[in-house]
Design a protein around this motif. Structure first.
Motif, PDB file in Angstrom:
ATOM      1  N   LEU A 218       0.839  -1.205   0.000  1.00 39.71           N
ATOM      2  CA  LEU A 218       0.000   0.000   0.000  1.00 39.71           C
ATOM      3  C   LEU A 218       0.869   1.248   0.000  1.00 39.71           C
ATOM      4  O   LEU A 218       1.997   1.246   0.489  1.00 39.71           O
ATOM      5  N   GLY A 219       0.326   2.343  -0.525  1.00 39.45           N
ATOM      6  CA  GLY A 219       1.053   3.606  -0.511  1.00 39.45           C
ATOM      7  C   GLY A 219       0.642   4.481  -1.662  1.00 39.45           C
ATOM      8  O   GLY A 219      -0.161   4.104  -2.523  1.00 39.45           O
ATOM      9  N   ALA A 220       1.212   5.674  -1.699  1.00 40.76           N
ATOM     10  CA  ALA A 220       0.918   6.615  -2.779  1.00 40.76           C
ATOM     11  C   ALA A 220       1.441   6.067  -4.099  1.00 40.76           C
ATOM     12  O   ALA A 220       2.367   5.271  -4.145  1.00 40.76           O
ATOM     13  N   ALA A 252      -0.776  -9.434   6.370  1.00 39.11           N
ATOM     14  CA  ALA A 252      -1.211  -8.941   5.063  1.00 39.11           C
ATOM     15  C   ALA A 252      -2.451  -9.675   4.572  1.00 39.11           C
ATOM     16  O   ALA A 252      -3.433  -9.051   4.142  1.00 39.11           O
ATOM     17  N   GLU A 253      -2.404 -11.006   4.628  1.00 37.21           N
ATOM     18  CA  GLU A 253      -3.457 -11.818   4.021  1.00 37.21           C
ATOM     19  C   GLU A 253      -4.726 -11.873   4.866  1.00 37.21           C
ATOM     20  O   GLU A 253      -5.844 -11.731   4.350  1.00 37.21           O
ATOM     21  N   GLU A 254      -4.562 -12.065   6.183  1.00 36.64           N
ATOM     22  CA  GLU A 254      -5.720 -12.335   7.026  1.00 36.64           C
ATOM     23  C   GLU A 254      -6.311 -11.085   7.667  1.00 36.64           C
ATOM     24  O   GLU A 254      -7.501 -11.064   7.982  1.00 36.64           O
ATOM     25  N   VAL A 255      -5.482 -10.050   7.860  1.00 38.03           N
ATOM     26  CA  VAL A 255      -5.977  -8.863   8.552  1.00 38.03           C
ATOM     27  C   VAL A 255      -6.213  -7.714   7.581  1.00 38.03           C
ATOM     28  O   VAL A 255      -7.293  -7.129   7.552  1.00 38.03           O
ATOM     29  N   LEU A 256      -5.215  -7.370   6.777  1.00 41.17           N
ATOM     30  CA  LEU A 256      -5.370  -6.212   5.890  1.00 41.17           C
ATOM     31  C   LEU A 256      -6.289  -6.484   4.716  1.00 41.17           C
ATOM     32  O   LEU A 256      -7.176  -5.669   4.410  1.00 41.17           O
ATOM     33  N   MET A 257      -6.103  -7.607   4.034  1.00 33.42           N
ATOM     34  CA  MET A 257      -6.817  -7.831   2.780  1.00 33.42           C
ATOM     35  C   MET A 257      -8.338  -7.737   2.902  1.00 33.42           C
ATOM     36  O   MET A 257      -8.991  -7.165   2.014  1.00 33.42           O
ATOM     37  N   PRO A 258      -8.964  -8.252   3.962  1.00 34.54           N
ATOM     38  CA  PRO A 258     -10.426  -8.115   4.063  1.00 34.54           C
ATOM     39  C   PRO A 258     -10.892  -6.661   4.168  1.00 34.54           C
ATOM     40  O   PRO A 258     -12.077  -6.382   3.943  1.00 34.54           O
ATOM     41  N   MET A 259      -9.988  -5.742   4.503  1.00 32.36           N
ATOM     42  CA  MET A 259     -10.348  -4.325   4.612  1.00 32.36           C
ATOM     43  C   MET A 259     -10.292  -3.605   3.275  1.00 32.36           C
ATOM     44  O   MET A 259     -10.799  -2.484   3.154  1.00 32.36           O
ATOM     45  N   LEU A 260      -9.683  -4.229   2.270  1.00 32.50           N
ATOM     46  CA  LEU A 260      -9.416  -3.542   1.014  1.00 32.50           C
ATOM     47  C   LEU A 260     -10.425  -3.914  -0.058  1.00 32.50           C
ATOM     48  O   LEU A 260     -11.080  -4.952   0.002  1.00 32.50           O
ATOM     49  N   THR A 261     -10.535  -3.045  -1.033  1.00 28.68           N
ATOM     50  CA  THR A 261     -11.339  -3.308  -2.212  1.00 28.68           C
ATOM     51  C   THR A 261     -10.423  -3.283  -3.429  1.00 28.68           C
ATOM     52  O   THR A 261      -9.244  -2.916  -3.343  1.00 28.68           O
ATOM     53  N   GLU A 262     -10.958  -3.645  -4.558  1.00 24.75           N
ATOM     54  CA  GLU A 262     -10.165  -3.622  -5.789  1.00 24.75           C
ATOM     55  C   GLU A 262      -9.623  -2.229  -6.064  1.00 24.75           C
ATOM     56  O   GLU A 262      -8.502  -2.061  -6.565  1.00 24.75           O
ATOM     57  N   ASP A 263     -10.397  -1.207  -5.724  1.00 22.39           N
ATOM     58  CA  ASP A 263      -9.980   0.172  -5.991  1.00 22.39           C
ATOM     59  C   ASP A 263      -8.849   0.631  -5.080  1.00 22.39           C
ATOM     60  O   ASP A 263      -8.120   1.569  -5.420  1.00 22.39           O
ATOM     61  N   THR A 264      -8.718   0.018  -3.914  1.00 19.78           N
ATOM     62  CA  THR A 264      -7.695   0.475  -2.971  1.00 19.78           C
ATOM     63  C   THR A 264      -6.391  -0.296  -3.088  1.00 19.78           C
ATOM     64  O   THR A 264      -5.396   0.106  -2.492  1.00 19.78           O
ATOM     65  N   MET A 265      -6.363  -1.381  -3.852  1.00 21.52           N
ATOM     66  CA  MET A 265      -5.129  -2.131  -4.027  1.00 21.52           C
ATOM     67  C   MET A 265      -4.214  -1.394  -5.002  1.00 21.52           C
ATOM     68  O   MET A 265      -4.637  -1.005  -6.090  1.00 21.52           O
ATOM     69  N   PRO A 266      -2.959  -1.159  -4.641  1.00 22.67           N
ATOM     70  CA  PRO A 266      -2.046  -0.474  -5.553  1.00 22.67           C
ATOM     71  C   PRO A 266      -1.758  -1.321  -6.784  1.00 22.67           C
ATOM     72  O   PRO A 266      -1.603  -2.544  -6.679  1.00 22.67           O
ATOM     73  N   THR A 267      -1.698  -0.691  -7.924  1.00 24.79           N
ATOM     74  CA  THR A 267      -1.358  -1.379  -9.159  1.00 24.79           C
ATOM     75  C   THR A 267      -0.345  -0.544  -9.933  1.00 24.79           C
ATOM     76  O   THR A 267      -0.361   0.688  -9.865  1.00 24.79           O
ATOM     77  N   LEU A 268       0.496  -1.219 -10.665  1.00 26.19           N
ATOM     78  CA  LEU A 268       1.464  -0.508 -11.491  1.00 26.19           C
ATOM     79  C   LEU A 268       0.822  -0.303 -12.859  1.00 26.19           C
ATOM     80  O   LEU A 268       1.107  -1.001 -13.827  1.00 26.19           O
ATOM     81  N   ASP A 269      -0.071   0.699 -12.917  1.00 27.87           N
ATOM     82  CA  ASP A 269      -0.759   0.994 -14.170  1.00 27.87           C
ATOM     83  C   ASP A 269      -0.020   2.109 -14.896  1.00 27.87           C
ATOM     84  O   ASP A 269       1.037   2.579 -14.477  1.00 27.87           O
ATOM     85  N   ASN A 270      -0.578   2.548 -16.028  1.00 27.83           N
ATOM     86  CA  ASN A 270       0.088   3.576 -16.832  1.00 27.83           C
ATOM     87  C   ASN A 270       0.262   4.883 -16.076  1.00 27.83           C
ATOM     88  O   ASN A 270       1.262   5.587 -16.246  1.00 27.83           O
TER      89      ASN A 270
END
Length: 337
Positions: A218-220, A252-270
């Motif tokens: 996660l991050g900017a 990461a897997e059991e605590v953080l991930m259930p709090m996140l949505t597809e929109d909040t996951m960082p991706t290396l997009d254009n």
């Protein structure tokens, strides 16, 4: 090792982690024997505002949620002079913070002198952070780090805020500081060029003694170095790592991930790739898109010109000027000169 999920990771969730969510994440990181956990608004204490985005709770509420969960793990906060104030520093000390990291632009360490003195007087470890470290040559980075050391810093971090550095850039800067300073040197990676883990390894090889990361990266922008990956990689590379690998994976897997949505996951997009390529901070992205639509100009061209102009946070007003000049066929960098 410093986990930034509850500070830099706040950017990914629009600063909307609740105190209970912070409690759960901090508890899991403490169980995993994380060395340090940092808690603040994404832009540091005092950052909750119309300019930087309002957080779901106050700094005091977040610190109250996290501090009781930490046993051997230290609690860190971040403050940017000009955004945070001495009131936030007092609050952090009262709430049990162990470390305060004071962050300035890579050429503006001189604005932090009084802040280092104040943090030290309150009995906290005072660490310096030089943001947008790619925007100054190694010799200048060293000069600024030496100022922070003079002011009383216990450590100085180079922050690759735009994710713009290559491993050679990291080695040049971290290596020079490690050779010349008598205090610890740290490194904070962003992943906009896909080099978060690689650059962190380069920093450690060059003499860094502490590094940052976030659960699930996660991050900017496209996020920070993914800390559970980093722990595993460092163990394989033979480093003496404090956090427990399986425990960080579970956090990461059991605590953080259930709090996140597809929109909040960082991706290396254009978008993130262009920020790293141009060396521009992520706060410029949304405004650049709007300017591109308004002037019918490719936002990538705007970001490239902004990078050539070496813009920093607070200069977002230049985006419209650049877009207008590009639409008219003028050379924005020449006009800026």
């Amino acid at each position: 090792m410093v986990d930034m999920t509850l500070r830099d990771g706040m950017h990914a969730v629009d600063h909307q982690f609740t105190p209970q969510q912070m409690t759960d994440i901090a508890s899991a990181l403490d169980d995993a024997e994380m060395d340090v956990v940092e808690v603040s608004h994404g832009d540091g204490m005092g950052g909750s505002s119309i300019n930087y985005g309002f957080s779901a709770a106050s700094t005091g509420e977040y610190l109250d949620a996290v501090a009781p969960e930490l046993t051997d793990t230290q609690l860190s906060v971040l403050l940017l002079p000009g955004i945070g104030t001495v009131e936030e520093l007092d609050l952090a000390a009262e709430k049990g913070a162990d470390i305060c990291r004071l962050a300035t632009h890579v050429t503006e360490a001189d604005v932090s002198e009084e802040h280092f003195e104040y943090v030290t007087d309150r009995g906290l470890e005072a660490d310096g952070v030089l943001m947008l470290g790619h925007m100054a040559p190694p010799e200048t980075v060293l000069e600024q780090a030496e100022l922070m050391e003079e002011y009383g810093a216990d450590a100085v971090y180079i922050m690759d805020s735009a994710g713009a550095m290559l491993p050679s850039d990291v080695r040049d800067r971290v290596g020079l500081l490690s050779d010349e300073l008598s205090i610890d040197v740290g490194f904070h990676a962003h992943n906009n060029l896909g080099l978060g883990i690689g650059n962190t390894l380069a920093a450690l090889d060059a003499g860094a003694s502490t590094v940052d990361g976030c659960l699930r990266g996660l991050g900017a922008g496209s996020g920070n170095a993914q800390i559970e990956v980093l722990v595993g990689v460092l163990e394989k590379a033979g480093y003496d790592v404090g956090p427990e690998f399986f425990g960080v994976m579970d956090a990461a897997e059991e605590v953080l991930m259930p709090m996140l949505t597809e929109d909040t996951m960082p991706t290396l997009d254009n978008d993130s790739l262009m920020l790293g390529y141009a060396g521009v901070y992520s706060s410029f992205l949304r405004h650049t898109r709007r300017a591109g639509e308004r002037y019918d100009v490719d936002p990538r061209a705007i970001l490239t010109r902004l990078g050539e102009m070496e813009v920093v946070g607070g200069q977002e007003d230049l985006i419209t000027d650049v877009a207008s000049q590009l639409a008219d066929g003028r050379d924005a960098t020449a006009d800026d000169d």
